[in-house]
Write an enzyme that holds these catalytic residues in place. Sequence first.
Site, PDB file in Angstrom:
ATOM      1  N   CYS A   1       0.883  -1.163   0.000  1.00  0.00           N
ATOM      2  CA  CYS A   1       0.000   0.000   0.000  1.00  0.00           C
ATOM      3  C   CYS A   1       0.926   1.219   0.000  1.00  0.00           C
ATOM      4  O   CYS A   1       2.080   1.099  -0.398  1.00  0.00           O
ATOM      5  CB  CYS A   1      -0.934  -0.018   1.209  1.00  0.00           C
ATOM      6  SG  CYS A   1      -0.094   0.032   2.807  1.00  0.00           S
ATOM      7  N   GLN A   2       0.468   2.350   0.449  1.00  0.00           N
ATOM      8  CA  GLN A   2       1.315   3.539   0.424  1.00  0.00           C
ATOM      9  C   GLN A   2       2.429   3.454   1.465  1.00  0.00           C
ATOM     10  O   GLN A   2       3.570   3.746   1.162  1.00  0.00           O
ATOM     11  CB  GLN A   2       0.470   4.800   0.621  1.00  0.00           C
ATOM     12  CG  GLN A   2       1.176   6.086   0.248  1.00  0.00           C
ATOM     13  CD  GLN A   2       1.554   6.176  -1.226  1.00  0.00           C
ATOM     14  OE1 GLN A   2       0.942   5.569  -2.086  1.00  0.00           O
ATOM     15  NE2 GLN A   2       2.596   6.932  -1.517  1.00  0.00           N
TER      16      GLN A   2
END
Length: 123
Positions: A85-86
């Site tokens: 994810c980020q």
Amino acid sequence: MGFLIILLVALLAVAVFQFFRRKTFLKTLTEDQFRQGYRKAQLIDVREPNEFDKGHILGARNIPLTQMKQRLVELRQDKPVYLYCQGGSRSARAAQLLHKKGYDDISQLKGGFKKWTGKVKAK
């Protein structure tokens, strides 16, 4: 005041427990380790579609954490799953969900996409 302290201690205990339990089924890989194995795995970006469109690891499929339960049929249990994810928190939550559904070989990218220096594709 005493109640707040007890509540904070309980929340901290739960967080510590989840952290160590996650380590039993989720491998957190450096970028080099991730790069060595992700082509043989199911590479899943668990960010939202607008984040994915701005840039993602080449070859990744977008299955946002918010849709993961409904889209489990798209993932095979017999192949490793590489998540990112980020920053790492959503991929850890996705890994928890996959583990509960019987997936064994789950890895995540340490530091998430924001630390990735490899090839990126954007729409």
